[in-house]
Design an enzyme around this catalytic site. Structure first.
Site, PDB file in Angstrom:
ATOM      1  N   ASP A  54       0.779  -1.046   0.154  1.00  0.00           N
ATOM      2  CA  ASP A  54      -0.146  -0.046  -0.223  1.00  0.00           C
ATOM      3  C   ASP A  54       0.819   1.237   0.033  1.00  0.00           C
ATOM      4  O   ASP A  54       0.699   2.061   0.754  1.00  0.00           O
ATOM      5  CB  ASP A  54      -1.026  -0.016   1.128  1.00  0.00           C
ATOM      6  N   GLU A 261     -11.756  -0.109  -2.413  1.00  0.00           N
ATOM      7  CA  GLU A 261     -10.800   0.552  -1.506  1.00  0.00           C
ATOM      8  C   GLU A 261      -9.857   1.315  -2.287  1.00  0.00           C
ATOM      9  O   GLU A 261      -9.725   1.547  -3.502  1.00  0.00           O
ATOM     10  CB  GLU A 261     -10.109  -0.475  -0.779  1.00  0.00           C
TER      11      GLU A 261
END
Length: 360
Positions: A54, A261
């Site tokens: 991420d 997301e």
């Protein structure tokens, strides 16, 4: 006895030679296999001594700083709620430029130093304002509900000191902070399924709410402008509309296009690009709007599915080039043990993004 010793010695010499040849052959085979494995990917991991995912990238002080989550193998059980993503701290990385040495600045913030947090430090982001650096992060509170916290430092690499409480009225996960040209900062956030976004309706939490399906309208990401203190929201949290070319919202069944997301916003030639992960179909997609609030019109795929179940990215400009930071599971082969990567991002003349395939 001497005869036995002679035969044993002869046997050991011959065996050693054979093993040596076999070892060399195996080494050669292993090297070829490693080369073959590496050649599958358009980029190699930026960090290999720990697992990272991420990646949120920013340019501070003419240097690229990366704020990823830190994957660890804690033995937590895997499930749809993502309990096996059991992160407990953050490291910050930096480099002079893409292709240069990556520096690990060590632990920037630990779960144990966040008074309100219970578990799971998931994907963070960072921003600079007021002469300070702000690290924004999601964590489950002591009631196991995701909220977003903030920590502050005098240096981009930290260490960061967390506020005693999460940001008021924050919820879900994957905070991404966009700094506009006028100095305003906006936070975009949310993630369905394990990120609990489906449990929030009109900013009210419903513990028994479930994911949307079929013809139901897809759950929308959220955003709010940050206050000048960078520690609070300056307005109520709003939904962000992602629409098709006809202005229609996506339905839950449109899971190759709808939001799941990993929100990110960047600006290119005066327009706002909202990019995100479709989650269970593993695309990084994008939509374009004329202001930070949207609506954003869907354009297509930026990054096709990578190796591994998740897909999460950031986009940054550095020295007249644009770069896409992302992750896959090249080093481990396990979805919860990922590694961050970077590749160049290019645009067509009309402002659309040239799609990328991370595997050759």
């Amino acid at each position: 006895m001497k005869k036995i010793q002679f035969n044993l010695t002869f046997f050991l010499v011959v065996t050693a030679a054979a093993c040596s040849n076999r070892y060399q052959t195996n080494n050669h085979t292993a090297a070829n296999k490693a080369d073959t494995v590496q050649s599958k990917y358009i980029n190699q991991p930026l960090v290999s001594h720990i697992y990272t995912a991420d990646p949120s990238a920013h340019v501070f002080n003419n240097r690229i700083y990366i704020y990823p989550s830190h994957d660890t193998a804690t033995g937590a059980p895997g499930n749809e709620q993502g309990d096996h993503f059991d992160m407990m701290d953050y490291h910050v990385f930096s480099m002079d430029g893409v292709g240069s040495k990556v520096t690990d600045h060590g632990v920037a913030l630990s779960l144990k130093d966040i008074p309100w947090a219970g578990r799971q430090l998931w994907a963070p982001d960072a921003a600079y304002a007021n002469g300070k650096y702000y690290l924004y992060f999601p964590a489950k509170n002591k009631q196991d509900i995701f909220q977003i916290g903030v920590a502050v430092s005098d240096k981009p690499e930290g260490p960061f000191k967390a506020a005693a409480e999460p940001i008021k009225n924050s919820f879900s996960m994957d905070p991404a902070v966009f700094a506009d040209d006028d100095g305003s900062h906006y936070m975009y956030f949310g993630g369905i399924s394990g990120g609990q976004l489906q449990r929030w309706d009109n900013n009210v939490y419903h513990a028994d709410a479930t994911n949307k399906y079929g013809e139901e309208l897809a759950v929308l990401p959220r955003m709010a402008r940050l206050g000048k203190d960078m520690l609070s929201f300056a307005e109520p949290v709003k939904e962000i509309k992602i629409v098709d070319k006809n202005g229609n919202l996506f339905k839950a069944k449109d899971n190759d296009k709808r939001f799941f997301e990993a929100a990110w916003v960047h600006k290119y030639k005066g327009r706002y690009y909202f990019s995100y992960s479709t989650g269970d179909t593993h695309n990084i997609c994008y939509a374009i709007g004329d202001n930070p609030y949207g609506p954003f019109t869907y354009q297509g795929i930026i990054l096709h599915p990578v190796e591994g179940w998740t897909n999460h990215h950031s986009i940054v400009q550095f020295k007249n080039k644009w770069y896409l930071f992302y992750h896959d599971v090249q080093l481990s082969g396990h979805t919860h043990l990922r590694n961050i990567k970077v590749t160049e991002l290019t645009y067509n003349a009309d402002g659309t993004i040239v799609p990328i395939k991370a595997m050759k």
